[in-house]
Design an enzyme around this catalytic site. Structure first.
Site, mmCIF file in Angstrom:
data_model
loop_
_atom_site.group_PDB
_atom_site.id
_atom_site.type_symbol
_atom_site.label_atom_id
_atom_site.label_comp_id
_atom_site.label_asym_id
_atom_site.label_seq_id
_atom_site.Cartn_x
_atom_site.Cartn_y
_atom_site.Cartn_z
ATOM 1 C CG ASP A 186 40.954 27.623 34.238
ATOM 2 O OD1 ASP A 186 41.885 27.891 33.191
ATOM 3 O OD2 ASP A 186 40.487 28.134 35.051
HETATM 4 MG MG LIG Z 1 42.274 30.069 38.656
#
Ligand SMILES: [Mg+2]
Ligand SMILES: Nc1ncnc2c1ncn2[C@@H]1O[C@H](COP(=O)(O)OP(=O)(O)O)[C@@H](O)[C@H]1O
Length: 260
Positions: A186
């Protein structure tokens, strides 16, 4: 997903956990909301310690709390943080837990400010460069040989299917692996921390960390510059990472991210 602008109601569970970070006889912990994510989960900076009143020697933790996430769990994040910590600056895990609806993760504070702190939103060129350099440093530091976590296209498609997500057929065939690395998972810009001089100082939010092509992270990191800084910083980030953009890889991994 943003830094909370107005007042935030502190969930009772968060207050209970924050109080447990203090020792008996110490003042109440001080909680500052720093982030609200797409699921409605909140992260707080928690300051505890005897010297709170004078500002000397407080202990600082981050407490992330949110609804159970079907994609990844904070228990998985804790495992990945512990695995990565000997190799690169990531938070040390203090504890994590869950109940029937929510989960939480408590980590020791890393130095540095998120690349979306107002300070860095005001200097996007510096921040985008630091995020690119930081991502390269992360990929160079984490050893693929003994990484037990998988963030391959196959693993991501399987995870998406388990969540009932129907990925378009065109995305089911990934381009050939260019360079296998341990991906962040991410790599959006808020998850890189920067030091005072504008250099990368650490990474947070590693719940999806795992083996994958470096383009999978680079595609998302560069795409996220537009969400956070506006147009014009993708090329800066990719150049700072140290590669020539491969349009096909970038397009594929951005579409996969958006679809899953
Ligand atoms: Mg984050
Ligand atoms: N240990 C830590 N040290 C410093 N900052 C942290 C730490 N943990 C979280 N943060 C800050 O809190 C924000 C939210 O944490 P993160 O794990 O990214 O939550 P989310 O999964 O909701 O995005 C991060 O972007 C970072 O600014």
């Amino acid at each position: 997903m943003s830094i909370p602008a107005g007042p935030v109601r502190v969930p009772a569970q968060v207050l209970r956990l924050a109080r447990e970070l203090g020792a008996p006889g110490e003042p109440e912990p001080h909680l500052t909301p720093v982030w609200r994510n797409g699921l409605g989960g909140l992260t707080f900076r928690v300051t505890t310690g005897k010297q709170l009143a004078t500002g000397n020697g407080p202990r600082v933790h981050f407490l992330k709390h949110g609804p159970l996430d079907p994609e990844t769990s904070m228990a998985q994040e804790a495992k990945r943080l512990a695995w990565a910590a000997p190799h690169t600056p990531v938070p040390r895990v203090v504890s994590h837990g869950k109940d029937t609806t929510h989960e939480w993760l408590i980590t020791e504070a890393l130095d540095g400010l998120s690349a979306v702190d107002p300070r860095w939103l005001a200097a996007p060129e510096t921040a985008a460069r630091a995020v690119g350099q930081g991502l390269r440093a992360l990929h160079d530091a984490l050893p693929t040989e003994n990484c037990p976590f998988d963030w391959s296209v196959h693993a991501r498609l399987t995870n998406a299917a388990q969540r009932g997500i129907d990925v378009p057929p065109a995305l089911r065939d990934a381009p050939p692996i260019d360079r296998l690395v341990v991906c962040h998972g991410d790599a959006c810009v808020p998850n890189t921390l920067l030091d005072d001089a504008g250099h990368p100082s650490g990474h947070v939010d590693l719940g999806a960390l795992g083996l994958g092509d470096f383009w999978a992270d680079l595609a998302v990191a560069s795409m996220s510059t537009e969400w956070n800084y506006g147009p014009g910083y993708e090329a800066t980030l990719i150049e700072a990472y140290g590669v020539e953009p491969d349009r096909e890889q970038l397009a594929y991994y951005r579409a996969l991210w958006n679809a899953t």
